[in-house]
Design an enzyme around this catalytic site. Sequence first.
Site, PDB file in Angstrom:
ATOM      1  N   LEU A  33       0.819  -1.225   0.000  1.00  0.00           N
ATOM      2  CA  LEU A  33       0.000   0.000   0.000  1.00  0.00           C
ATOM      3  C   LEU A  33       0.852   1.274   0.000  1.00  0.00           C
ATOM      4  CD1 LEU A  33      -2.816  -1.071   2.543  1.00  0.00           C
ATOM      5  CD2 LEU A  33      -2.798  -1.343   0.058  1.00  0.00           C
ATOM      6  N   LYS A  84       8.162   3.534  -9.416  1.00  0.00           N
ATOM      7  CA  LYS A  84       8.174   3.786 -10.867  1.00  0.00           C
ATOM      8  C   LYS A  84       8.441   5.233 -11.284  1.00  0.00           C
ATOM      9  CE  LYS A  84       3.270   4.796 -11.209  1.00  0.00           C
ATOM     10  NZ  LYS A  84       2.071   4.750 -11.996  1.00  0.00           N
ATOM     11  N   SER A 124       9.479  -2.502 -19.065  1.00  0.00           N
ATOM     12  CA  SER A 124       9.132  -1.198 -19.629  1.00  0.00           C
ATOM     13  C   SER A 124       9.870  -0.972 -20.934  1.00  0.00           C
ATOM     14  CB  SER A 124       9.544  -0.135 -18.607  1.00  0.00           C
ATOM     15  OG  SER A 124       9.563   1.135 -19.220  1.00  0.00           O
ATOM     16  N   TYR A 149      15.653   4.092 -12.208  1.00  0.00           N
ATOM     17  CA  TYR A 149      14.414   3.318 -12.392  1.00  0.00           C
ATOM     18  C   TYR A 149      14.565   2.368 -13.583  1.00  0.00           C
ATOM     19  CZ  TYR A 149       9.852   2.147 -14.291  1.00  0.00           C
ATOM     20  OH  TYR A 149       8.805   1.455 -14.834  1.00  0.00           O
ATOM     21  N   LYS A 153      14.702  -2.022 -14.089  1.00  0.00           N
ATOM     22  CA  LYS A 153      13.952  -2.881 -15.017  1.00  0.00           C
ATOM     23  C   LYS A 153      14.911  -3.719 -15.850  1.00  0.00           C
ATOM     24  CE  LYS A 153       9.879  -1.637 -13.789  1.00  0.00           C
ATOM     25  NZ  LYS A 153       9.030  -2.561 -13.036  1.00  0.00           N
ATOM     26  N   ARG A 292      12.832  17.987 -21.425  1.00  0.00           N
ATOM     27  CA  ARG A 292      13.060  17.345 -20.124  1.00  0.00           C
ATOM     28  C   ARG A 292      14.264  16.408 -20.267  1.00  0.00           C
ATOM     29  NH1 ARG A 292       8.085  13.804 -17.766  1.00  0.00           N
ATOM     30  NH2 ARG A 292       8.669  12.482 -19.512  1.00  0.00           N
TER      31      ARG A 292
HETATM   32  P1  NAD Z   1       1.590   1.761  -9.147  1.00  0.00           P
HETATM   33  O1  NAD Z   1       2.549   2.495  -8.279  1.00  0.00           O
HETATM   34  O2  NAD Z   1       0.213   2.291  -9.305  1.00  0.00           O
HETATM   35  O3  NAD Z   1       1.482   0.244  -8.655  1.00  0.00           O
HETATM   36  C1  NAD Z   1       2.559  -0.441  -8.038  1.00  0.00           C
HETATM   37  C2  NAD Z   1       2.016  -1.068  -6.767  1.00  0.00           C
HETATM   38  O4  NAD Z   1       3.077  -1.796  -6.140  1.00  0.00           O
HETATM   39  C3  NAD Z   1       1.506  -0.031  -5.766  1.00  0.00           C
HETATM   40  O5  NAD Z   1       0.197  -0.378  -5.347  1.00  0.00           O
HETATM   41  C4  NAD Z   1       2.504  -0.108  -4.599  1.00  0.00           C
HETATM   42  O6  NAD Z   1       1.891   0.152  -3.352  1.00  0.00           O
HETATM   43  C5  NAD Z   1       3.026  -1.525  -4.747  1.00  0.00           C
HETATM   44  N1  NAD Z   1       4.389  -1.730  -4.239  1.00  0.00           N
HETATM   45  C6  NAD Z   1       5.493  -0.990  -4.482  1.00  0.00           C
HETATM   46  N2  NAD Z   1       6.553  -1.506  -3.835  1.00  0.00           N
HETATM   47  C7  NAD Z   1       6.121  -2.610  -3.165  1.00  0.00           C
HETATM   48  C8  NAD Z   1       6.730  -3.564  -2.317  1.00  0.00           C
HETATM   49  N3  NAD Z   1       8.023  -3.488  -2.008  1.00  0.00           N
HETATM   50  N4  NAD Z   1       5.978  -4.570  -1.821  1.00  0.00           N
HETATM   51  C9  NAD Z   1       4.655  -4.663  -2.115  1.00  0.00           C
HETATM   52  N5  NAD Z   1       4.012  -3.777  -2.903  1.00  0.00           N
HETATM   53  C10 NAD Z   1       4.741  -2.756  -3.431  1.00  0.00           C
HETATM   54  O7  NAD Z   1       2.293   1.588 -10.590  1.00  0.00           O
HETATM   55  P2  NAD Z   1       1.705   1.038 -11.961  1.00  0.00           P
HETATM   56  O8  NAD Z   1       1.664   2.165 -12.934  1.00  0.00           O
HETATM   57  O9  NAD Z   1       0.505   0.212 -11.725  1.00  0.00           O
HETATM   58  O10 NAD Z   1       2.929   0.128 -12.414  1.00  0.00           O
HETATM   59  C11 NAD Z   1       2.971  -1.271 -12.145  1.00  0.00           C
HETATM   60  C12 NAD Z   1       4.299  -1.835 -12.645  1.00  0.00           C
HETATM   61  O11 NAD Z   1       4.426  -1.545 -14.041  1.00  0.00           O
HETATM   62  C13 NAD Z   1       5.515  -1.215 -11.966  1.00  0.00           C
HETATM   63  O12 NAD Z   1       6.480  -2.225 -11.776  1.00  0.00           O
HETATM   64  C14 NAD Z   1       5.999  -0.208 -12.987  1.00  0.00           C
HETATM   65  O13 NAD Z   1       7.380   0.033 -12.887  1.00  0.00           O
HETATM   66  C15 NAD Z   1       5.661  -0.904 -14.293  1.00  0.00           C
HETATM   67  N6  NAD Z   1       5.512   0.028 -15.426  1.00  0.00           N
HETATM   68  C16 NAD Z   1       4.635   1.081 -15.331  1.00  0.00           C
HETATM   69  C17 NAD Z   1       4.521   1.982 -16.388  1.00  0.00           C
HETATM   70  C18 NAD Z   1       3.587   3.162 -16.287  1.00  0.00           C
HETATM   71  O14 NAD Z   1       3.736   4.095 -17.086  1.00  0.00           O
HETATM   72  N7  NAD Z   1       2.606   3.176 -15.397  1.00  0.00           N
HETATM   73  C19 NAD Z   1       5.296   1.813 -17.549  1.00  0.00           C
HETATM   74  C20 NAD Z   1       6.167   0.728 -17.622  1.00  0.00           C
HETATM   75  C21 NAD Z   1       6.267  -0.162 -16.543  1.00  0.00           C
HETATM   76  N1  UFG Z   2       5.330  15.428 -21.326  1.00  0.00           N
HETATM   77  C1  UFG Z   2       5.116  16.801 -21.382  1.00  0.00           C
HETATM   78  N2  UFG Z   2       4.663  17.430 -20.257  1.00  0.00           N
HETATM   79  C2  UFG Z   2       4.412  16.759 -19.090  1.00  0.00           C
HETATM   80  C3  UFG Z   2       4.627  15.349 -19.051  1.00  0.00           C
HETATM   81  C4  UFG Z   2       5.107  14.730 -20.190  1.00  0.00           C
HETATM   82  O1  UFG Z   2       5.341  17.422 -22.412  1.00  0.00           O
HETATM   83  O2  UFG Z   2       4.023  17.387 -18.097  1.00  0.00           O
HETATM   84  C5  UFG Z   2       5.793  14.733 -22.547  1.00  0.00           C
HETATM   85  C6  UFG Z   2       7.157  14.080 -22.395  1.00  0.00           C
HETATM   86  O3  UFG Z   2       8.187  14.990 -22.665  1.00  0.00           O
HETATM   87  C7  UFG Z   2       7.034  12.929 -23.407  1.00  0.00           C
HETATM   88  C8  UFG Z   2       5.553  12.545 -23.362  1.00  0.00           C
HETATM   89  O4  UFG Z   2       4.891  13.699 -22.828  1.00  0.00           O
HETATM   90  O5  UFG Z   2       7.331  13.396 -24.701  1.00  0.00           O
HETATM   91  C9  UFG Z   2       5.258  11.349 -22.473  1.00  0.00           C
HETATM   92  O6  UFG Z   2       5.844  11.569 -21.188  1.00  0.00           O
HETATM   93  P1  UFG Z   2       5.491  10.633 -19.931  1.00  0.00           P
HETATM   94  O7  UFG Z   2       6.244  11.187 -18.766  1.00  0.00           O
HETATM   95  O8  UFG Z   2       4.028  10.483 -19.800  1.00  0.00           O
HETATM   96  O9  UFG Z   2       6.045   9.215 -20.367  1.00  0.00           O
HETATM   97  P2  UFG Z   2       7.519   8.746 -20.785  1.00  0.00           P
HETATM   98  O10 UFG Z   2       7.431   8.222 -22.186  1.00  0.00           O
HETATM   99  O11 UFG Z   2       8.525   9.765 -20.506  1.00  0.00           O
HETATM  100  O12 UFG Z   2       7.783   7.564 -19.754  1.00  0.00           O
HETATM  101  C10 UFG Z   2       6.785   6.581 -19.433  1.00  0.00           C
HETATM  102  C11 UFG Z   2       6.973   6.142 -17.985  1.00  0.00           C
HETATM  103  C12 UFG Z   2       8.281   5.425 -17.841  1.00  0.00           C
HETATM  104  C13 UFG Z   2       8.349   4.298 -18.818  1.00  0.00           C
HETATM  105  C14 UFG Z   2       8.136   4.798 -20.233  1.00  0.00           C
HETATM  106  C15 UFG Z   2       8.067   3.658 -21.213  1.00  0.00           C
HETATM  107  O13 UFG Z   2       6.935   7.258 -17.128  1.00  0.00           O
HETATM  108  O14 UFG Z   2       8.357   4.890 -16.549  1.00  0.00           O
HETATM  109  O15 UFG Z   2       6.878   5.510 -20.303  1.00  0.00           O
HETATM  110  O16 UFG Z   2       7.151   2.705 -20.789  1.00  0.00           O
HETATM  111  F1  UFG Z   2       9.565   3.737 -18.741  1.00  0.00           F
END
Ligand code: NAD
Ligand code: UFG
Length: 338
Positions: A33, A84, A124, A149, A153, A292
Amino acid sequence: MAILVTGGAGYIGSHTCVELLNSGKDVVIADNLYNCKKSSLDRIRALVSKDFKFYECDIRDAEGLQKIFDNEKIDSVIHFAGLKAVGESVEKPLEYFDNNVNGTLVLLDVMRKNNCKKIVFSSSATVYGMNNISPLTEDMEVGGVTNPYGRTKFMIECILKDLYTSDNDWSICLLRYFNPIGAHKSGTMGEDPNGIPNNLMPYITQVAIGKREFLNVWGDDYDTPDGTGVRDYIHVVDLALGHLKAVEKVEADNGLFIYNLGTGIGYSVLDVVRAFEKASGVKIPYKIAPRRAGDIATCFSSSEKALKELGWKAERGIEEMCEDSWRWQSQNPQGYPD
Ligand code: NAD
Ligand code: UFG
């Protein structure tokens, strides 16, 4: 037999649990959580016809995990739990390596001791690094990641590959997500970031409800059609359905499988702003700001391998992603209740 879903109360995990439960699978959620609210579990319950078990457990706690394996019949694991936030990982590398890498090692060790050798891992697109040219295919060299981060991965992918090499009884699926956005159609589940959102869509929806004044567009001088960054946005429910296919794959076959989960289509930041304005009827003021650090111009997937081997493809387009993100945000301006 049940699927243990680590991080199942988070954004992608909760949507995946809904699809798993509605397809008849037994689910056990373990989450500490840290980055979610417990009320997300009630929202899952309200959308499914079948109950599930929840354990408040940190994946670094081997004893806590062992209790779950003692109490439940766990056959496979979908491993979402992790931290993340790219920027935060630069500030707190040790916390990220401990939570993500060490957490995964503890989980894998407990799984091995309990002879549970099927795992689907949340990787990712970030593992493709800065130099590969889109569309990104699973056979491209990975690494060259620019932040802690992303390195967690990449390191976990390496660990899982080495584990499979050491013991072919494992069945391991690495899912490389592109940019998940959107929310459940009901408007009761969605993304609920803490503090100022880093990612594009939650920032846009917070501008739309008036929590933020305007969107910063990070750079308009990239080599892309309108100069803003291009990404492969995927609806979180499509992503969830990809996990259903992936877990069925590891249940059926031994092996090390790698799939992109994306749509194969790239949209620029300004494309997303326009699509959101159309879907919501709300104007999104924006300002062009400097690039960024660490961003690349273009990142989108080839989604052919997942179609060929899993029979999965994303069905929901950018309009639906925007409509569903807006429904969630407008119906839950403060996110999940405490
Ligand atoms: P999220 O933070 O909403 O969900 C992750 C969950 O894991 C949370 O509920 C958190 O409480 C739980 N958690 C974290 N550390 C923990 C631990 N040590 N033990 C038990 N629970 C733990 O994130 P999400 O967007 O649902 O992402 C899920 C997975 O997908 C992550 O591994 C993230 O890195 C990966 N991912 C997400 C994105 C994205 O853009 N959302 C992109 C690529 C990969
Ligand atoms: N962006 C803006 N303004 C903002 C936020 C984002 O212009 O306030 C732009 C970024 O520059 C980028 C695009 O929107 O061009 C997407 O940005 P995000 O931050 O939404 O996503 P990223 O592609 O940078 O990264 C995401 C996750 C990473 C993951 C990656 C690939 O945050 O954890 O996608 O899965 F690794």
